[in-house]
Design an enzyme around this catalytic site. Sequence first.
Site, PDB file in Angstrom:
ATOM      1  N   GLY A  62       0.824  -1.201   0.000  1.00 36.33           N
ATOM      2  CA  GLY A  62       0.000   0.000   0.000  1.00 36.33           C
ATOM      3  C   GLY A  62       0.857   1.249   0.000  1.00 36.33           C
ATOM      4  N   THR A 102       6.428  -7.945   1.268  1.00 38.41           N
ATOM      5  CA  THR A 102       7.289  -7.545   0.156  1.00 38.41           C
ATOM      6  C   THR A 102       8.719  -8.022   0.389  1.00 38.41           C
ATOM      7  OG1 THR A 102       5.928  -5.595  -0.252  1.00 38.41           O
ATOM      8  CG2 THR A 102       8.154  -5.573  -1.150  1.00 38.41           C
ATOM      9  N   ILE A 131       3.668   1.621   7.343  1.00 35.76           N
ATOM     10  CA  ILE A 131       3.149   2.735   8.138  1.00 35.76           C
ATOM     11  C   ILE A 131       2.812   2.284   9.559  1.00 35.76           C
ATOM     12  CG2 ILE A 131       0.660   2.517   7.691  1.00 35.76           C
ATOM     13  CD1 ILE A 131       0.751   5.531   6.902  1.00 35.76           C
ATOM     14  N   ASP A 132       2.607   0.942   9.725  1.00 41.65           N
ATOM     15  CA  ASP A 132       2.248   0.398  11.038  1.00 41.65           C
ATOM     16  C   ASP A 132       3.429   0.312  11.990  1.00 41.65           C
ATOM     17  OD1 ASP A 132      -0.276   0.102  10.045  1.00 41.65           O
ATOM     18  OD2 ASP A 132      -0.189  -2.073   9.821  1.00 41.65           O
ATOM     19  N   ARG A 190      -2.851  -3.354  11.657  1.00 44.78           N
ATOM     20  CA  ARG A 190      -3.476  -4.668  11.527  1.00 44.78           C
ATOM     21  C   ARG A 190      -3.136  -5.566  12.713  1.00 44.78           C
ATOM     22  NH1 ARG A 190      -5.643  -6.547   7.024  1.00 44.78           N
ATOM     23  NH2 ARG A 190      -5.025  -8.657   7.625  1.00 44.78           N
ATOM     24  N   TYR A 201      -6.922   6.557   4.374  1.00 44.57           N
ATOM     25  CA  TYR A 201      -6.339   6.874   3.076  1.00 44.57           C
ATOM     26  C   TYR A 201      -5.804   8.296   3.014  1.00 44.57           C
ATOM     27  CZ  TYR A 201      -8.263   2.414   1.745  1.00 44.57           C
ATOM     28  OH  TYR A 201      -8.530   1.078   1.693  1.00 44.57           O
ATOM     29  N   ARG A 221      -2.277   7.845   4.516  1.00 51.27           N
ATOM     30  CA  ARG A 221      -1.350   7.097   3.652  1.00 51.27           C
ATOM     31  C   ARG A 221      -0.843   7.929   2.478  1.00 51.27           C
ATOM     32  NH1 ARG A 221      -3.001   1.249   1.823  1.00 51.27           N
ATOM     33  NH2 ARG A 221      -3.802   2.504   0.120  1.00 51.27           N
TER      34      ARG A 221
END
Length: 537
Positions: free
Chosen positions: A189, A281, A308-309, A354, A460, A463
């Site tokens: 993302g 990834t 980002i987490d 998450r 969003y 992000r």
Amino acid sequence: MGTLSHAITPKLALPGHDFSSSSSSYYGLTFPSYLNSRFQRSNSTTRLAKKIRVSAKSAKHSPAVDFSDPEWKSKFEKEFETRFNIPHITDVFDDAVSIPSTFCLRMRTPVSEEFAGGYPSDEEWHGYINKNDRVLLKVIHYSSPTSAGAECIDPDCTWVEQWVHRAGPREKIYFRPEEVKAAIVTCGGLCPGLNDVIRQIVITLEIYGVKKIVGIPFGYRGFSAKELNEMPLSRKVVQNIHLSGGSLLGVSRGGPSISEIVDSMEERGINMLFVLGGNGTHAGANAIHNECRTRRMKVAVVGVPKTIDNDILLMDKTFGFDTAVEEAQRAINSAYIEAHSAYHGVGIVKLMGRSSGFIAMHAALASGQIDICLIPEVPFNLHGPHGVLRHLKYLIETKGSAVVCVAEGAGQNFLDKTNAKDASGNVVFGDIGVHIQQEIKKAFKAISVSVDVKYIDPTYMIRACRANASDGILCTVLGQNAVHGAFAGYSGITVGICNTHYVYLPIPEVISYPRLVDPNSRMWHRCLTSTGQPDFI
């Protein structure tokens, strides 16, 4: 050779962990029961709560370490050094010849054929990193396993030195710049800072003297999709891309098989690959590295951790995290104003996370406006005498309003399970924010108390924004060090920041499972002090 999604899917697995025990161990490090509670979803949240409270006391030891052996400490340190030894070109090509580095900041003009041998002068420059330089991984000597956040190897919390490789330019390099074709790919993302990293990789490659630099469009799928052409990159192309969010190259999840990716790299003549992405990834990058070794291809595969987490192991933080926390303040402040401007107002903000609640925890600490912070690592009840709804009732009665911050992965046990997965193999979560909003309305309606609930999901917006100054610096240094690592001949590595220093780490060591918030850590305790919330169990 399996598909890319197959290489990525195991990222959430915790190999060798026994979730039925009160603690688990990973490579000799003892991890208390809070790591397990997120995954086992016991029917009894009371038992989970007790496990969290006594985690430090009940932690058992790894069977891999024989503490009766008087030499266990030196053996552990030796094994650790072996595990964290970063793969090098010479592991496969023992005849690989090094050359003097073309990176020297005393020479202010670009490398060109006019120089003797095509490289800078032999003037001594003390700006290189010795290949034997190390950074200390753990800097706190816990004197007791009951200390807040303690990570102990043996029952006595013996101090064991754990060193990792320092990042930076080496005096000798293993690739000739004129023979390099470097490729950059961004996967997963969006995340603030992607363009900053791309820009610095390109700029640093050009300083080394590389002329052929390309971007692979839309993640790993760009290696196989015939309609997607690689994008030529240069300093002129990337000069101002850091001024906006997103990724110049585009992003996507999933992709072709590892074999197809390496086939494409071979066909295109790519011998340096820079992969920007998270755990999944990086799992793909490690598989690409292994396949290149199997085929005896002289290729350097280097990862730059993007999540980002902030959920990648062994690192202080990942790029995009600081920006996410800063941007989350806008949503929290909006929720606060809405809640405090309404009669019996409740503001709910759902933030990313998450498996890890770092954004929610740090955003709650930074804002000072949160009354309840809910994260995946800490189980909670909505109903009951100690539930979230009972505390909300107390806040409405005493303060007149309340603000709740919840991570997207929190409270998933309250929602209907779904077998749906995204292209990266991640389970598609239900919306815990909407669920809490509905439960609040029903609970207060049942007791005939009016309540005005506002729900904000800024995912969003966060992000897609541009990196802030802190992340901009982090991205710059990560991008530079990724190039230094590739030219030094390292492959199958990722670059990160550890105890404020930049380091190289073997990819398998950082992708085994997500980094989690420790509910016994000082940072979580600080968050609880800030919000004033009780245990919701």
